[in-house]
Motif scaffolding. Structure first.
Motif, short mmCIF file in Angstrom:
data_model
loop_
_atom_site.label_atom_id
_atom_site.label_comp_id
_atom_site.label_asym_id
_atom_site.label_seq_id
_atom_site.Cartn_x
_atom_site.Cartn_y
_atom_site.Cartn_z
N CYS A 66 0.43 9.97 -0.09
CA CYS A 66 -0.46 9.68 -1.21
C CYS A 66 -1.45 8.60 -0.82
O CYS A 66 -1.09 7.63 -0.16
N ARG A 67 -2.68 8.77 -1.24
CA ARG A 67 -3.72 7.79 -0.98
C ARG A 67 -4.32 7.32 -2.29
O ARG A 67 -4.54 8.11 -3.21
N ARG A 68 -4.56 6.02 -2.36
CA ARG A 68 -5.13 5.45 -3.58
C ARG A 68 -6.65 5.62 -3.53
O ARG A 68 -7.32 5.16 -2.60
N THR A 69 -7.19 6.27 -4.54
CA THR A 69 -8.63 6.52 -4.61
C THR A 69 -9.20 5.86 -5.85
O THR A 69 -8.49 5.62 -6.83
N SER A 70 -10.49 5.56 -5.79
CA SER A 70 -11.16 4.94 -6.92
C SER A 70 -11.60 6.02 -7.91
O SER A 70 -11.89 7.17 -7.54
N LYS A 71 -11.65 5.64 -9.16
CA LYS A 71 -12.03 6.57 -10.20
C LYS A 71 -13.53 6.84 -10.15
O LYS A 71 -14.34 5.93 -10.06
N GLU A 72 -13.89 8.13 -10.20
CA GLU A 72 -15.30 8.51 -10.14
C GLU A 72 -15.96 8.27 -11.50
O GLU A 72 -15.34 8.42 -12.55
N SER A 73 -17.24 7.88 -11.42
CA SER A 73 -18.02 7.66 -12.64
C SER A 73 -19.21 8.63 -12.66
O SER A 73 -19.61 9.15 -11.60
N ASP A 109 0.85 -1.18 0.00
CA ASP A 109 0.00 0.00 0.00
C ASP A 109 0.89 1.24 0.00
O ASP A 109 1.64 1.47 0.96
N PRO A 110 0.83 2.07 -1.05
CA PRO A 110 1.71 3.25 -1.07
C PRO A 110 1.38 4.25 0.02
O PRO A 110 2.21 5.09 0.38
N ALA A 111 0.16 4.21 0.58
CA ALA A 111 -0.20 5.15 1.65
C ALA A 111 0.59 4.89 2.92
O ALA A 111 0.67 5.76 3.79
N ALA A 112 1.18 3.68 3.05
CA ALA A 112 1.94 3.38 4.25
C ALA A 112 3.32 4.02 4.22
O ALA A 112 3.98 4.10 5.25
N PHE A 113 3.77 4.46 3.06
CA PHE A 113 5.11 5.02 2.94
C PHE A 113 5.11 6.50 2.53
O PHE A 113 6.16 7.11 2.49
N SER A 114 3.95 7.05 2.22
CA SER A 114 3.89 8.45 1.80
C SER A 114 2.51 9.01 2.15
O SER A 114 1.66 8.32 2.70
#
Length: 317
Positions: A67-74, A60-65
């Motif tokens: 930045c948070r992973r978000t889902s693409k809006e539709s 999970d990149p949020a554990a090291f920075s």
């Protein structure tokens, strides 16, 4: 005079087809599907206790920075009439039960890779020697249970050669190799501790390889063998020498026991029908460590405590 063409002989000697590359024997009873799956997953270079086929969990990149992973809006993600909360935390009940979305249970990946099973390829020295006919053992099908029929007297065997081979077969899970290796180890240890003691250094690598597979049935089998090994010289003329000889090799044996020492079956008010077979891994590990301390001499406890910090002494001083 022109040379006469020799007739083609279709009965010429052909090389025997090798069905299983693990042992080179056409009589190998290894499951071919397991071998093909293992060859496809590890390119045929599987090593016992290796880490090649472990399931990998994406980082999970949020554990090291930040930045948070978000889902693409539709375009369809907007509020509809009757779906809001009205500024409260209470969600209104849906009028139509068919519109309720039932979420499927998520498949949980094992977070602790230390407990995951490692590869255990059927390439043991015991299997190779047994299929070549170099081991003086065969199964005696008689009575209630099977036994081993030794073709020679056990006292005449070279323990430096045969005992490590039988110990290497302890990680076998297929028959008849698993039974022959386990029962052969017990028979050789019961024949006399004087011949077992000089072979202790050659037994460490097979024991470590079997424990590194992290398979419960293999670890249980090895632990029971270790308990018999440290007490096979507790005869009136014995001096607990085998238990003391194992102390320098605790660094190779005990780390795996430290991982599974808490693997106890908590059944609540249920009945554990496996107690008679002594298959509870946590209790069996504690019993083995107690055997090591009792028969390992004065330096056994401090070495066990260094590698298994949760262990408490059972020797009354």
């Amino acid at each position: 005079m022109p040379a006469m063409s020799l007739p083609r002989n279709d009965l010429k000697v052909r090389q025997r087809e090798i069905h299983f590359k693990e042992t080179g024997s056409c009589f190998d009873s290894t499951d071919i599907l397991k071998i093909q799956h293992r060859a496809n997953s590890t390119s045929g270079q599987a090593r016992a206790g290796g880490h090649e086929s472990l399931p990998r969990k994406l980082a999970d990149p949020a554990a090291f920075s930040l930045c948070r992973r978000t889902s693409k809006e539709s375009p369809r993600t907007f509020l509809k009439k009757g779906t809001g909360t009205g500024g409260t935390d209470v969600r209104p009940a849906t009028a139509n039960a068919e519109t309720k979305i039932i979420s499927k249970p998520k498949t949980k990946m094992v977070d602790y890779q230390a407990f995951a099973e490692r590869p255990n390829p059927p390439n043991t020295e015991f299997r190779r020697f047994y299929e070549r006919g170099d081991l003086p053992v065969q199964i005696d099908h008689g009575g209630v249970t099977n036994r081993i029929a030794w073709k020679v007297d056990i006292q005449k065997l070279d323990f430096h050669h045969y005992l490590p081979i039988f110990f290497d077969g302890l990680r076998e899970v297929e028959q008849p190799y698993a039974f022959l290796a386990e029962q052969g180890v017990y028979d050789m240890m019961s024949s006399g501790w004087q011949k077992v003691l000089p072979v202790i250094p050659q037994l460490i690598i097979p024991i470590k390889t079997a424990l590194n597979t992290r398979k419960k049935d293999v670890i249980v089998k090895v632990l029971k063998v270790l308990q018999v090994l440290v007490v096979c010289d507790t005869v009136p003329e014995g001096q607990h020498l085998i238990g003391q000889a194992l102390v320098p090799y605790y660094r190779q044996i005990l780390p795996i026991l430290n991982i599974f020492i808490r693997q106890n079956d908590n059944l609540g008010d249920g009945i554990d029908y496996g107690q008679q077979r002594r298959e509870n891994l946590g209790e069996l590990i504690m019993e083995t460590l107690e055997y090591f301390e009792i028969h390992g001499g004065e330096d056994a406890f401090i070495n066990i405590k260094y590698l298994v910090p949760t262990y408490q002494s059972v020797v009354i001083t």
